[in-house]
Scaffold this active site. Structure first.
Site, PDB file in Angstrom:
ATOM      1  CB  CYS A 132      -4.443 -64.201  15.674  1.00 38.72           C
ATOM      2  SG  CYS A 132      -3.116 -65.317  16.147  1.00 38.72           S
TER       3      CYS A 132
ATOM      4  CB  CYS B 164      -0.948 -64.020  14.293  1.00 43.66           C
ATOM      5  SG  CYS B 164      -1.901 -65.488  14.579  1.00 43.66           S
ATOM      6  CG  ASP B 165      -1.901 -60.077  13.609  1.00 37.40           C
ATOM      7  OD1 ASP B 165      -1.078 -60.562  12.818  1.00 37.40           O
ATOM      8  OD2 ASP B 165      -3.133 -60.158  13.446  1.00 37.40           O
TER       9      ASP B 165
END
Ligand code: NAP
Length: 302
Positions: free
Chosen positions: A130, A133-134
């Site tokens: 992701c 997200c990261d």
């Protein structure tokens, strides 16, 4: 007894809830993890009518709030099994057994893995599925993205604004994703392309330090990277329905545009069904169709 139980609170399931509530049906939505489904990983939606430039998370939150405001009950429990007792359908979770007149299976899909040694143990230590997200953890660092669909292309574009460099690795010489996105990628000076190549090894100490990439002629390159973003597609999450519901070879629920499964009163919507185009707009369209068909089915029961 609910009129309609919907499994999955992604765009398809939540849209089904909106349509079912507007038809004055009692609605339970069961969600295993977090609402929103796959779209919450998209930083910027550009291809949904009217909602140009909205993050996937904001989009999902608006749909979730809309469904709740209309009176859908949303419970965070994973459906582990379904039962068909004709006019009554049961959904079993770890905590409860819910009964509905009709079911809509809108469970979407999960990340496909590369299947490499250490892939699981390096998640959070250099391996990610992701980018939104990261990605922030890789500011100023070297990353690679693997895949050739829209997710990989959008991940590479997103990461190019954060990372020092992005290497996009694809197993063929042309991308599956949109040409417009490919054109934008090619304008980015810090994106490098490796075609006809596969990631064949993850090299790590405590964290990922490098990847081994093998091209179609067998030539191996070691690429030093801090992060590897894997975006090689999705696997439909239908395993818990397989005993009852007819799936195709790839595990998708066999259903046409009317979203009917092989069992009366059980419908499907979104990315977990067989279809040509898996997009946000087709997922929400499925939600509307499945709910409308479920309402018709319930009307015919009485
Ligand atoms: P996808 O379109 O199925 O693409 C998966 C990619 O991974 C393909 O390029 C495939 O290669 C490659 N791949 C599969 N297995 C591999 C393996 N073991 N090793 C290396 N490469 C592998 O998946 P996606 O990108 O996640 O997209 C899923 C759906 O969501 C698509 O319909 C997509 O259009 C849609 N989506 C839309 C948007 C948007 O509209 N903004 C954003 C994201 C996703 P091949 O090409 O060789 O098969």
């Amino acid at each position: 007894m609910f009129d309609i139980i919907i499994i999955g609170a992604g765009p398809a399931g939540l849209t089904a809830a909106i349509y079912a509530r507007r038809a004055a049906k009692s609605v339970l939505v069961l969600e295993a993890t977090a609402y929103g489904g796959q779209i919450i990983n998209t930083p910027d939606i550009e291809n949904y009518p009217v909602a140009a430039h909205i993050s996937g998370f904001d989009f999902a939150t608006k749909v979730y709030e809309q469904a709740k405001a209309l009176g859908a009950e949303i419970v965070f429990e994973k459906a582990v099994e379904i039962e068909d007792h004709g006019t009554e359908k049961a959904v079993i979770t770890a905590k409860n057994r819910y009964i509905g007149k009709a079911l809509i299976l809108a469970t979407g899909s999960e990340n496909r893995k590369l299947g490499l040694e250490k892939e699981d143990s390096l998640v959070g230590r250099g391996v990610s599925y992701c980018a939104t997200c990261d990605g922030a953890f890789y500011r100023g660092k070297k990353v690679a993205v693997v895949g050739g669909g829209n997710t990989a292309l959008e991940d590479a574009l997103y990461l190019a604004d954060l990372a020092e460099s992005v290497t996009l690795i694809h197993r063929r010489d042309s991308f599956r994703g949109e040409e417009g996105t490919v054109a934008r990628l090619k304008e980015k000076p810090n994106i490098h392309f490796m075609y006809n190549s596969n990631v064949t090894k993850l090299l790590a100490e405590k964290r990922l330090t490098a990847i081994e990439v093998t091209d179609r002629n067998g030539a191996v390159t070691e690429l030093a990277v801090d992060g590897l973003f894997i975006a090689v597609g999705r696997i439909p999450e239908n395993q818990n329905f397989a005993a009852l519901i007819r799936l195709d070879e790839a595990g998708y629920i066999q259903a046409g545009e009317n979203c009917h499964t092989n069992l009366p009163g059980i419908f499907t919507a979104g990315d977990n069904r067989t279809k040509e185009v898996r997009q946000l707009v087709t997922a929400t369209a499925d939600g509307a169709v499945a709910a409308t068909e479920a309402v018709k089915y319930i009307a015919a029961l009485s």
